[in-house]
Design a protein around this motif. Structure first.
Motif, mmCIF file in Angstrom:
data_model
loop_
_atom_site.group_PDB
_atom_site.id
_atom_site.type_symbol
_atom_site.label_atom_id
_atom_site.label_comp_id
_atom_site.label_asym_id
_atom_site.label_seq_id
_atom_site.Cartn_x
_atom_site.Cartn_y
_atom_site.Cartn_z
ATOM 1 N N CYS A 289 0.563 11.804 7.269
ATOM 2 C CA CYS A 289 1.147 10.542 7.709
ATOM 3 C C CYS A 289 1.415 9.555 6.578
ATOM 4 C CB CYS A 289 0.258 9.879 8.764
ATOM 5 S SG CYS A 289 -1.346 9.314 8.134
ATOM 6 N N LYS A 290 1.177 9.932 5.332
ATOM 7 C CA LYS A 290 1.425 8.978 4.244
ATOM 8 C C LYS A 290 2.917 8.665 4.172
ATOM 9 C CE LYS A 290 1.694 12.419 0.507
ATOM 10 N NZ LYS A 290 1.098 12.842 -0.797
ATOM 11 N N THR A 291 3.207 7.402 3.871
ATOM 12 C CA THR A 291 4.581 6.918 3.919
ATOM 13 C C THR A 291 4.987 6.370 2.557
ATOM 14 O OG1 THR A 291 4.275 6.304 6.234
ATOM 15 C CG2 THR A 291 6.180 5.369 5.100
ATOM 16 N N ALA A 292 6.157 6.773 2.097
ATOM 17 C CA ALA A 292 6.660 6.279 0.816
ATOM 18 C C ALA A 292 7.183 4.855 0.974
ATOM 19 C CB ALA A 292 7.768 7.190 0.295
ATOM 20 N N ARG A 293 6.972 4.047 -0.059
ATOM 21 C CA ARG A 293 7.497 2.682 -0.070
ATOM 22 C C ARG A 293 7.860 2.317 -1.504
ATOM 23 N NH1 ARG A 293 4.110 -1.121 -2.236
ATOM 24 N NH2 ARG A 293 1.873 -0.632 -2.370
ATOM 25 N N PRO A 294 8.788 1.402 -1.687
ATOM 26 C CA PRO A 294 9.148 0.978 -3.057
ATOM 27 C C PRO A 294 8.051 0.115 -3.665
ATOM 28 C CG PRO A 294 10.368 -0.293 -1.430
ATOM 29 C CD PRO A 294 9.646 0.773 -0.661
ATOM 30 N N THR A 295 7.880 0.202 -4.942
ATOM 31 C CA THR A 295 6.888 -0.612 -5.627
ATOM 32 C C THR A 295 7.411 -2.031 -5.785
ATOM 33 O OG1 THR A 295 7.809 0.140 -7.722
ATOM 34 C CG2 THR A 295 5.863 1.292 -6.917
ATOM 35 N N ASN A 296 6.483 -3.009 -5.699
ATOM 36 C CA ASN A 296 6.893 -4.389 -5.941
ATOM 37 C C ASN A 296 6.867 -4.675 -7.438
ATOM 38 O OD1 ASN A 296 4.178 -5.016 -6.678
ATOM 39 N ND2 ASN A 296 3.671 -5.363 -4.532
ATOM 40 N N ASP A 310 8.227 4.024 -15.785
ATOM 41 C CA ASP A 310 8.710 3.305 -14.613
ATOM 42 C C ASP A 310 8.407 4.117 -13.357
ATOM 43 O OD1 ASP A 310 9.787 1.118 -16.019
ATOM 44 O OD2 ASP A 310 11.574 2.291 -16.512
ATOM 45 N N VAL A 311 7.768 3.482 -12.400
ATOM 46 C CA VAL A 311 7.468 4.105 -11.104
ATOM 47 C C VAL A 311 8.115 3.236 -10.034
ATOM 48 C CG1 VAL A 311 5.660 4.804 -9.481
ATOM 49 C CG2 VAL A 311 5.289 5.035 -11.949
ATOM 50 N N SER A 312 9.080 3.783 -9.332
ATOM 51 C CA SER A 312 9.831 3.016 -8.336
ATOM 52 C C SER A 312 9.348 3.249 -6.916
ATOM 53 C CB SER A 312 11.322 3.372 -8.428
ATOM 54 O OG SER A 312 11.513 4.767 -8.182
ATOM 55 N N GLN A 313 8.501 4.263 -6.706
ATOM 56 C CA GLN A 313 8.067 4.583 -5.347
ATOM 57 C C GLN A 313 6.638 5.099 -5.351
ATOM 58 O OE1 GLN A 313 10.673 6.860 -2.429
ATOM 59 N NE2 GLN A 313 9.127 8.414 -2.810
ATOM 60 N N ILE A 314 5.817 4.557 -4.439
ATOM 61 C CA ILE A 314 4.461 5.044 -4.231
ATOM 62 C C ILE A 314 4.243 5.205 -2.731
ATOM 63 C CG2 ILE A 314 3.510 4.064 -6.353
ATOM 64 C CD1 ILE A 314 2.491 1.720 -4.750
ATOM 65 N N GLU A 318 -0.847 5.064 6.674
ATOM 66 C CA GLU A 318 -0.310 4.698 7.980
ATOM 67 C C GLU A 318 -1.325 4.931 9.099
ATOM 68 O OE1 GLU A 318 2.515 3.231 8.914
ATOM 69 O OE2 GLU A 318 3.053 2.954 6.819
ATOM 70 N N GLY A 319 -1.825 6.171 9.214
ATOM 71 C CA GLY A 319 -2.760 6.504 10.284
ATOM 72 C C GLY A 319 -2.124 7.385 11.342
ATOM 73 N N CYS A 320 -2.850 8.445 11.712
ATOM 74 C CA CYS A 320 -2.365 9.360 12.744
ATOM 75 C C CYS A 320 -3.569 9.956 13.470
ATOM 76 C CB CYS A 320 -1.495 10.462 12.116
ATOM 77 S SG CYS A 320 -2.379 11.534 10.940
ATOM 78 N N GLU A 321 -3.322 10.864 14.402
ATOM 79 C CA GLU A 321 -4.405 11.489 15.144
ATOM 80 C C GLU A 321 -5.281 12.356 14.255
ATOM 81 O OE1 GLU A 321 -2.784 13.628 18.390
ATOM 82 O OE2 GLU A 321 -2.084 11.838 19.473
ATOM 83 N N TYR A 322 -4.701 12.888 13.199
ATOM 84 C CA TYR A 322 -5.452 13.775 12.302
ATOM 85 C C TYR A 322 -6.462 13.011 11.460
ATOM 86 C CZ TYR A 322 -6.275 17.032 8.414
ATOM 87 O OH TYR A 322 -6.861 17.824 7.451
ATOM 88 N N CYS A 323 -6.087 11.824 10.967
ATOM 89 C CA CYS A 323 -6.964 11.083 10.049
ATOM 90 C C CYS A 323 -7.556 9.837 10.680
ATOM 91 C CB CYS A 323 -6.187 10.700 8.793
ATOM 92 S SG CYS A 323 -4.792 9.587 9.106
ATOM 93 N N GLY A 324 -6.805 9.139 11.513
ATOM 94 C CA GLY A 324 -7.312 7.931 12.149
ATOM 95 C C GLY A 324 -6.929 6.657 11.418
ATOM 96 N N ASN A 325 -7.111 6.619 10.096
ATOM 97 C CA ASN A 325 -6.853 5.376 9.358
ATOM 98 C C ASN A 325 -5.943 5.562 8.142
ATOM 99 O OD1 ASN A 325 -8.584 6.833 7.766
ATOM 100 N ND2 ASN A 325 -10.078 5.204 7.475
ATOM 101 N N GLY A 326 -5.315 6.710 8.029
ATOM 102 C CA GLY A 326 -4.411 6.925 6.903
ATOM 103 C C GLY A 326 -5.025 7.640 5.718
#
Length: 503
Positions: A289-296, A310-314, A318-326
């Motif tokens: 369930c990990k979700t990509a997002r742009p770096t600030n 340079d790292v533009s995305q990390i 998020e959280g799902c039934e498998y993990c619970g809290n991401g």
């Protein structure tokens, strides 16, 4: 959500077994039985965080504690003193190896059960999360014929797992390995393991003296706790033995300072010390369930400053039934220092701490912060997790006063698409935060107006007394308005050096 048990119909034995089994299946490392005035709360630690599991009524609280003490070999008639015990059992084809500790509190006995998991130790060094360069350094340390290799970190940071993995690799037919431990956490075939017993005088120092007459090739000391153990360990390493041990310090530089504080002679430490492995644990992102997002902007600048790329995305949790809290599991963040001749010479000469820091961190070493950010860029953990376990002013030489609080306030923790300058302005409107409204000291407190009596002798009729009011003393302004500096630097990428080094 708390789990419910039918305490009226379910036997205490089955309740205890179910708690132990369920906690083990969930991947918990500890189980806490916390007594309260009206009930006993049971909590389990998963991935380093305690969560509520269930509540036990007072009517069966004592029976539950007694059951745990019986199966762990404790004295059930003694509730006034701390006790330690162990449980080895198989429940529903699940092998359990537990360490139990009890202490008396005002509301009754508190029980903590440590669940020992050897799966990582058995899997080998290559599966402990070392980067390629750090892994090669560790192998180089283990290939030396004599010297001392130290694994450092806080309690629960995986030091024992790393040491046992190293022992597994060194465990060969032609090698005589002897360990001194308190307690023995994992039985390894082919290795001679000694359990210390302070009641009869069998401590680390006493055991080490006898071990040296047992023709060992490798000696493992569970923990260096005192000056005597440190001195014997160092002397054993310079007499042709490879010594592995652990010590509670935060990084490589602190480890060297701690050994010197233990009165270990500089010339001995310089010739004996082979390498230092410092580590901390961060929660691993759930792969499902990990979700990509742009770096600030702040994250981009930190990546450029620390990793020079340079790292533009990390990724974020998020959280799902498998993990619970991401998050699912934990990953180790390492700092591996292979002692070179230059550092050995500096140790012998006794150079000051600042120069030693420059020497250590300008050598071929990846700091905890660098390794953590590398794992963030790879998608193994989150930026926020690294900031929580690593204080920038300790692990980044360019960080200055950009401490954990300031960094977390500056980073977009909620993953909202918010510009750094907008976030700084929003934080500035929250007067309850200490970073915005610093606490006044006693010298800054506004004093009420004072009356001063002045006497004038100019009159020929005698002195005249006049009362004048002194205006109140305003509070002294804060010396370092960090928020204003953060706001200024957020608008200018090329001024990154100011925010890290100005303070």
């Amino acid at each position: 959500m708390l789990r419910k048990f039918d305490y009226e119909k379910m036997p205490v034995v089955e309740i205890v077994n179910e708690i132990l089994l369920d906690a083990s299946k969930r991947g918990a490392s500890d189980i806490h039985f916390d007594p309260h005035a009206d009930f006993m709360k049971v909590r389990i630690r998963i991935d380093g965080a305690l969560i509520d599991y269930t509540e036990v009524p007072n009517s069966i609280k004592k029976n539950l504690v007694t059951r745990i003490k019986i199966v762990s070999g404790m004295n059930i008639t003694e509730s006034r003193l701390p006790q330690d015990g162990a449980i080895k059992a198989t429940l529903q084809d699940v092998n359990l190896d537990l360490r139990v500790s009890s202490i008396p509190t005002s509301n009754g006995e508190k029980i903590v059960i440590r669940i020992l998991d050897y799966s990582m130790s058995v899997s080998g060094l290559e599966n402990l999360g070392f980067s390629e360069s750090n892994y090669k350094k560790v192998l180089q340390m283990l290939n030396v014929p004599n010297g001392i290799v130290l694994v450092t970190g806080a309690t629960g940071s995986g030091k024992s797992t790393t040491v046992y993995s190293m022992l597994q690799r060194l465990n060969r037919e032609e090698t005589n390995i002897i360990t001194v431990e308190d307690p023995i956490e994992m039985d390894i075939e082919g290795i001679n393991q000694i359990q210390t017993n302070s009641e009869i005088g069998l401590n680390f120092a006493t055991s080490l003296r006898s071990i040296l007459r047992q023709d060992p090739n490798v000696i493992m000391i569970g923990e260096i706790r005192d000056t005597e153990t440190a001195k014997i360990a160092v002397r054993a390493s310079i007499t042709g033995h490879l010594v592995l041990s652990t010590i509670h310090t935060n990084n490589s530089l602190n480890t060297i300072e701690r050994l010197l504080d233990m009165d270990v002679e500089r010339y001995l430490l310089a010739s004996a010390l082979t390498g230092i492995i410092s580590q901390k644990l961060a929660r691993r992102l759930c792969p499902k369930c990990k979700t990509a997002r742009p770096t600030n902007e702040y994250e981009k600048r930190l990546f450029r400053k620390v990793l020079h790329k340079d790292v533009s995305q990390i990724y974020s949790a998020e959280g799902c039934e498998y993990c619970g809290n991401g998050y699912k599991g934990r990953i180790a963040i390492h700092e591996v220092l292979l002692i070179n001749q230059e550092i050995k010479d500096a140790l012998s000469e006794g150079i000051v701490k600042e120069k030693m820091r420059e020497l250590v961190y300008t050598s071929d070493v990846t700091t905890l912060l660098q390794d953590g950010l590398e794992k963030v860029a790879e998608g193994a953990t989150t930026f926020e997790e690294v900031l929580k376990i690593i204080e920038l002013e300790d692990d980044d030489r360019i960080a200055g006063s950009m401490d954990l609080k300031s960094s977390l306030d500056f980073v977009d923790l909620t993953n909202k698409k918010e510009a750094p300058t907008e976030r700084v302005e929003r934080v500035a409107k929250e007067p309850s935060k200490p970073i915005v409204t610093p606490q006044r000291t006693a010298s800054q407190t506004v004093r009420p107006p004072e009356k001063r009596v002045e006497t004038s002798s100019a009159s020929s009729l005698g002195s005249v007394k006049r009362e004048t009011s002194i205006p109140p003393t305003p509070p002294a302004p804060p010396k370092n308005d960090l928020l204003e500096r953060m706001k200024f630097n957020a608008a200018a990428d090329d001024d990154i050096d100011d925010i890290f080094s100005e303070f």
